[in-house]
Design a protein around this motif. Structure first.
Motif, mmCIF file in Angstrom:
data_model
loop_
_atom_site.group_PDB
_atom_site.id
_atom_site.type_symbol
_atom_site.label_atom_id
_atom_site.label_comp_id
_atom_site.label_asym_id
_atom_site.label_seq_id
_atom_site.Cartn_x
_atom_site.Cartn_y
_atom_site.Cartn_z
ATOM 1 N N MET A 50 13.905 6.137 10.729
ATOM 2 C CA MET A 50 14.283 5.333 9.021
ATOM 3 C C MET A 50 15.729 4.894 9.348
ATOM 4 O O MET A 50 16.113 4.119 8.639
ATOM 5 C CB MET A 50 14.529 6.096 8.403
ATOM 6 C CG MET A 50 13.066 7.007 7.751
ATOM 7 S SD MET A 50 13.375 8.306 6.946
ATOM 8 C CE MET A 50 13.817 6.963 4.911
ATOM 9 N N ALA A 51 16.162 4.458 10.785
ATOM 10 C CA ALA A 51 17.371 4.289 11.083
ATOM 11 C C ALA A 51 17.900 2.657 10.211
ATOM 12 O O ALA A 51 19.089 2.665 9.191
ATOM 13 C CB ALA A 51 18.043 3.449 12.075
ATOM 14 N N ALA A 52 17.301 1.356 9.792
ATOM 15 C CA ALA A 52 17.331 0.275 9.734
ATOM 16 C C ALA A 52 17.282 0.376 8.373
ATOM 17 O O ALA A 52 17.572 -0.319 7.365
ATOM 18 C CB ALA A 52 15.477 -0.390 10.485
ATOM 19 N N VAL A 66 10.282 0.031 -6.696
ATOM 20 C CA VAL A 66 9.928 -0.906 -5.773
ATOM 21 C C VAL A 66 9.624 -0.036 -4.794
ATOM 22 O O VAL A 66 10.342 1.117 -4.268
ATOM 23 C CB VAL A 66 11.502 -2.222 -5.764
ATOM 24 C CG1 VAL A 66 10.252 -2.247 -4.289
ATOM 25 C CG2 VAL A 66 11.838 -2.817 -6.516
ATOM 26 N N GLY A 67 8.253 0.183 -4.179
ATOM 27 C CA GLY A 67 8.483 0.616 -2.550
ATOM 28 C C GLY A 67 8.078 -0.442 -1.438
ATOM 29 O O GLY A 67 7.197 -1.468 -2.203
ATOM 30 N N ALA A 68 7.529 -0.008 -0.446
ATOM 31 C CA ALA A 68 7.620 -0.652 0.204
ATOM 32 C C ALA A 68 7.222 -0.037 1.757
ATOM 33 O O ALA A 68 7.611 1.637 1.886
ATOM 34 C CB ALA A 68 8.246 -2.327 0.735
ATOM 35 N N TRP A 69 6.792 -0.571 2.451
ATOM 36 C CA TRP A 69 7.079 -0.089 3.814
ATOM 37 C C TRP A 69 7.885 -0.328 4.972
ATOM 38 O O TRP A 69 8.247 -0.895 5.322
ATOM 39 C CB TRP A 69 5.358 -0.295 4.657
ATOM 40 C CG TRP A 69 5.334 1.230 6.451
ATOM 41 C CD1 TRP A 69 6.432 1.955 6.257
ATOM 42 C CD2 TRP A 69 3.707 0.478 7.083
ATOM 43 N NE1 TRP A 69 6.012 2.514 7.447
ATOM 44 C CE2 TRP A 69 4.433 1.700 8.269
ATOM 45 C CE3 TRP A 69 3.497 -0.177 7.463
ATOM 46 C CZ2 TRP A 69 3.787 1.865 9.525
ATOM 47 C CZ3 TRP A 69 2.987 -0.260 8.286
ATOM 48 C CH2 TRP A 69 2.516 0.729 9.340
ATOM 49 N N SER A 84 0.882 -1.489 -0.098
ATOM 50 C CA SER A 84 0.096 0.312 0.214
ATOM 51 C C SER A 84 0.517 1.066 0.028
ATOM 52 O O SER A 84 0.162 2.114 -0.495
ATOM 53 C CB SER A 84 -1.169 0.078 1.291
ATOM 54 O OG SER A 84 -0.243 0.094 2.455
ATOM 55 N N HIS A 85 1.928 1.247 0.435
ATOM 56 C CA HIS A 85 2.891 2.425 0.401
ATOM 57 C C HIS A 85 3.407 2.728 -0.604
ATOM 58 O O HIS A 85 3.891 3.966 -1.175
ATOM 59 C CB HIS A 85 4.300 2.439 1.095
ATOM 60 C CG HIS A 85 3.248 2.397 3.565
ATOM 61 N ND1 HIS A 85 3.091 1.240 3.596
ATOM 62 C CD2 HIS A 85 3.913 3.391 4.092
ATOM 63 C CE1 HIS A 85 2.776 2.015 4.596
ATOM 64 N NE2 HIS A 85 3.161 2.710 5.370
ATOM 65 N N ALA A 86 3.532 1.900 -1.548
ATOM 66 C CA ALA A 86 3.899 1.936 -3.573
ATOM 67 C C ALA A 86 2.678 2.141 -3.852
ATOM 68 O O ALA A 86 3.275 3.114 -4.305
ATOM 69 C CB ALA A 86 4.730 0.528 -3.397
ATOM 70 N N MET A 87 2.373 2.333 -3.724
ATOM 71 C CA MET A 87 0.823 2.344 -4.130
ATOM 72 C C MET A 87 0.327 4.598 -3.725
ATOM 73 O O MET A 87 0.358 4.668 -4.959
ATOM 74 C CB MET A 87 -0.589 1.856 -3.863
ATOM 75 C CG MET A 87 -2.024 2.186 -4.623
ATOM 76 S SD MET A 87 -2.038 1.642 -6.074
ATOM 77 C CE MET A 87 -3.502 1.823 -7.006
ATOM 78 N N VAL A 99 14.983 0.806 -9.485
ATOM 79 C CA VAL A 99 14.488 1.686 -9.225
ATOM 80 C C VAL A 99 13.140 2.250 -7.738
ATOM 81 O O VAL A 99 12.807 2.137 -7.216
ATOM 82 C CB VAL A 99 13.450 3.014 -9.711
ATOM 83 C CG1 VAL A 99 13.764 4.551 -9.238
ATOM 84 C CG2 VAL A 99 14.392 3.273 -10.993
ATOM 85 N N MET A 100 14.821 2.560 -6.494
ATOM 86 C CA MET A 100 13.724 2.462 -4.867
ATOM 87 C C MET A 100 13.387 3.717 -4.714
ATOM 88 O O MET A 100 13.599 4.766 -4.968
ATOM 89 C CB MET A 100 15.189 1.920 -4.075
ATOM 90 C CG MET A 100 15.692 0.566 -5.275
ATOM 91 S SD MET A 100 14.916 -0.635 -4.426
ATOM 92 C CE MET A 100 14.674 -1.267 -2.697
ATOM 93 N N LEU A 101 12.168 3.148 -4.806
ATOM 94 C CA LEU A 101 10.951 4.990 -4.031
ATOM 95 C C LEU A 101 11.355 4.389 -2.542
ATOM 96 O O LEU A 101 10.999 2.893 -1.214
ATOM 97 C CB LEU A 101 9.644 3.986 -3.859
ATOM 98 C CG LEU A 101 9.136 4.280 -5.905
ATOM 99 C CD1 LEU A 101 7.753 3.891 -6.064
ATOM 100 C CD2 LEU A 101 9.719 5.809 -6.105
ATOM 101 N N GLU A 102 12.137 5.369 -1.509
ATOM 102 C CA GLU A 102 12.305 5.189 -0.308
ATOM 103 C C GLU A 102 10.775 6.187 0.521
ATOM 104 O O GLU A 102 10.168 6.805 -0.982
ATOM 105 C CB GLU A 102 13.251 6.658 0.145
ATOM 106 C CG GLU A 102 14.386 6.274 -0.819
ATOM 107 C CD GLU A 102 15.695 6.749 -0.371
ATOM 108 O OE1 GLU A 102 14.984 7.811 0.975
ATOM 109 O OE2 GLU A 102 16.700 7.351 -0.520
ATOM 110 N N GLY A 103 10.836 6.088 1.562
ATOM 111 C CA GLY A 103 9.134 6.343 1.797
ATOM 112 C C GLY A 103 9.456 7.655 2.536
ATOM 113 O O GLY A 103 10.256 8.386 2.461
ATOM 114 N N VAL A 104 7.847 8.197 2.622
ATOM 115 C CA VAL A 104 7.416 9.373 3.307
ATOM 116 C C VAL A 104 7.731 9.643 4.780
ATOM 117 O O VAL A 104 7.593 8.439 5.269
ATOM 118 C CB VAL A 104 6.531 9.703 2.487
ATOM 119 C CG1 VAL A 104 6.265 10.150 1.144
ATOM 120 C CG2 VAL A 104 5.512 9.103 3.065
ATOM 121 N N PRO A 105 8.371 10.783 5.150
ATOM 122 C CA PRO A 105 8.108 10.535 6.908
ATOM 123 C C PRO A 105 7.007 10.475 7.336
ATOM 124 O O PRO A 105 5.664 10.888 7.056
ATOM 125 C CB PRO A 105 8.269 12.502 7.209
ATOM 126 C CG PRO A 105 8.884 12.734 5.771
ATOM 127 C CD PRO A 105 8.059 11.489 4.402
#
Length: 642
Positions: A562-564, A495-498, A430-433, A527-533
């Motif tokens: 976001m350390a991990a 590629v996105g994920a939580w 869902s975070h990728a979506m 292409v790696m999609l980093e998460g949002v805050p």
């Protein structure tokens, strides 16, 4: 047999005052939640005395007992909960609004403690502070006690006195031991559920059963008991913290203190009992049930609106709830509690009919596509952006459906549609979506044709890893289906994920490494999609609706969470320098703060997902600072020649 104890009314005042002062965040009252435990002892005593009177006069019946309990508790609850529903309706959104309706139904039938136990991680968690009917968990505990105690009381009454005392003592000690065990090993269950509280209710019952026949206290001993009891109650209210192990042994002290005061009052009038019997305390004790019901919903609404409870607000709430409670006591509690209705009539009017009405409200909230009419008009458009711009709902076919046969039609193609086959994909959960709008803006001026394949709580992992790490077989089916599709030809794969959530689980770090390695081996440009805050809570997603002075959040906790992920990113970058990393957060965050809105546009729909329009706006701003960020991906996928 003494029927009215003014000192017990004074004890009720102390109990409700401690709870109110604690919830209103009065300084020093860090353990005011023990007021509930004082109530439990009082309830056990009063109910048992009532049963004794009924049994002595030959007037006891189960139907009459339960009728009186419903007439005593439910009418004013229906008043308070209905007013609460009307007051929160312009402010509560989506799942928060639906959760209220579910808790409303659970509270009416005496099961709200089970509901909150199932829904909340812990009583003192931040999300608990915004639930308007959270305080009804204690009423549910009492109501569940009432279900079994009359039968248990009659069974005890039939025994010989010594056997009765021995059996009760063994059972009470076992209940105390159970509470201590649960408090240490199952803290949330201990707080919400009856088994860990039985010793408190039966302590009061035991005083009623055996106190009158115990030795008559001398004046000095009675004074000592009541003074020690009051000290135990107040000391625990001042010394305990929300982090204290509770109930268990820590709950023994305020409940023992309450029992000492009640027991001493059965034999002597003491200085403490006289103090508790003064008219203002007796008055407040008489309306304590209404006070308890009315005091919490305003706190929950203020917490939901992110309004700090300062001294003017504290005092205003105190001034408001006393007359409000008296009115509900005078015109609702006392109007119905002495009615001589049948159990059938009582249940029909105060349980069945309201239950149907609340169920209808719940179904309407759950199934209605648009209930924005309850939101003030000036805030309605903002509400619609937050609640109705979920890309998982807007593009359901690309997010929901059968896991092993995902949608490949034009409905899930974004970007260039004038191609026979898509040459890129957006995959993940869902975070990728939620980042779909962001990626759409990035590919808008390119030749990329992007197929979107996402699924809730399903990051892209290799099939064997998914089977090992998640018991849901449908997720492994989705992984297998994606692998088969991705083996056909090289593509650009977003590629996105939580990441923050998954990387707390053992084995996920290595599983993500294997999945990216596999994609690169297939010849894909990744292409790696980093998460949002991530926000402190989903309430911050609604900051514009709450008229907050600032919608910024502290960037420090964002980086800590976001350390991990940063460790994973560092390892991936070292192994595969060809990976491209896209960081939407660079639009939102500086060294100290992160934004949750941009020029009046809300960006989020909850604490970690962007809404669709917010994601697109972030994408547009990202492009301004990063011209042609996908040029290398286009070349890798063969859609642009050298």
């Amino acid at each position: 047999m003494q029927t009215f104890r003014p000192d017990i009314e004074g004890l009720r005042t102390i109990a409700v005052a401690l709870v109110i002062f604690y919830h209103y965040q009065f300084p020093w009252i860090t353990g005011g939640f023990v007021g509930v435990d004082v109530f439990f002892v009082i309830s056990g005593f009063v109910i048992t005395r009532m049963l004794q009177n009924k049994l002595a006069t030959g007037n006891f019946s189960f139907a009459d007992f339960y009728t009186r309990r419903v007439l005593r508790l439910v009418p004013v609850f229906l008043l308070v909960s209905t007013v609460t529903f009307l007051c929160i309706s312009p402010f509560y959104f989506d799942d928060d609004y639906y959760i209220f309706s579910k808790s409303w139904m659970a509270a009416l039938i005496g099961l709200s403690n089970f509901y909150f136990f199932a829904e909340l991680s812990q009583y003192f968690s931040p999300e608990a502070g915004t639930i308007p009917l959270l305080h009804t968990w204690s009423l549910a505990v009492e109501e569940q006690f009432y279900f079994f105690w009359p039968a248990a009381f009659l069974s005890l009454a039939a025994l010989a006195p010594r056997l009765r005392l021995a059996l009760f003592a063994v059972a009470w000690l076992a209940a105390l031991a159970l509470s201590i065990y649960l408090a240490h090993h199952h803290a949330n269950a201990a707080y919400y559920l009856l088994p860990a509280r039985i010793f408190e209710l039966t302590l009061g019952a035991g005083v009623a059963l055996f106190g009158a026949h115990a030795w008559r206290l001398r004046p000095w001993l009675a004074e000592s008991f009541t003074l020690a009891g009051l000290t135990l109650i107040l000391a625990t209210a001042l010394l305990l913290r929300s982090t204290s192990t509770f109930p268990g042994l820590n709950a023994l002290w305020p409940t023992l203190g309450t029992a000492l005061i009640i027991y001493a009052g059965m034999h002597r009038t003491t200085l403490v009992s006289r103090a508790l019997s003064i008219r203002p305390l007796v008055f407040l004790g008489g309306i304590s049930y209404s006070l308890y019901l009315w005091h919490w919903p305003p706190v929950a609404l203020l917490n939901y609106q992110l309004i700090e409870i300062d001294w003017p607000i504290r005092l205003a709430m105190l001034v408001a709830i006393v007359p409000l409670s008296w009115l509900s006591y005078r015109f609702v509690e006392n109007r119905f509690r002495y009615r001589r209705w049948s159990l059938k009539k009582t249940l029909g009017i105060f349980i069945l009919i309201p239950l149907i009405a609340i169920w209808a409200v719940q179904v309407t909230i759950r199934t209605s596509d648009d209930i924005s009419f309850r939101i003030p008009e000036e805030r309605r458009e903002l509400y619609k952006i937050i609640s109705q711009q979920n890309p998982a709902d807007l593009f359901k076919r690309c997010f929901k459906g059968r896991p092993y046969e995902f949608e490949q039609s034009g409905a899930c193609i974004f970007g260039n549609r004038d191609v026979a086959q898509p040459d890129s994909m957006l995959i993940g959960d869902s975070h990728a979506m939620a980042l779909l709008g962001f990626v759409e803006e990035l590919i808008a001026d390119t030749d990329l044709s992007m197929l979107v394949v996402t699924r809730a709580s399903t990051p892209f992992l290799l099939e064997e890893d998914m089977r090992a790490l998640d018991p849901d077989p449908t997720k492994a089916q989705r992984s297998a289906a994606l692998q088969r599709y991705l083996e056909q030809r090289p593509m650009t794969v977003f590629v996105g994920a939580w990441w923050n959530a998954y990387l707390t689980k053992p084995g996920m770090h290595e599983a993500f490494l294997r999945s990216i390695e596999w994609l690169l081996q297939q010849g894909h440009a990744v292409v790696m999609l980093e998460g949002v805050p991530e926000l402190p809570s989903d309430m911050f997603a609604h900051c514009l609706l709450k008229n907050m002075d600032s919608c910024e959040i502290d960037a420090g906790p964002v980086r800590e969470r976001m350390a991990a992920f940063m460790a994973l990113k560092q390892e991936m970058t070292q192994r595969w320098p060809e990976l491209v990393w896209l960081q939407p957060a660079q639009v939102l965050c500086d060294a100290t703060q992160c934004q949750t809105e941009l020029d009046g546009l809300p960006l989020y729909r909850d604490e970690s997902h962007l809404n669709y329009l917010g994601a697109r706006e972030i994408g547009r701003r990202f492009l301004r600072g990063s011209p042609a960020p996908l040029l290398s991906q286009q070349r890798a996928s063969g859609t642009e020649t050298e």
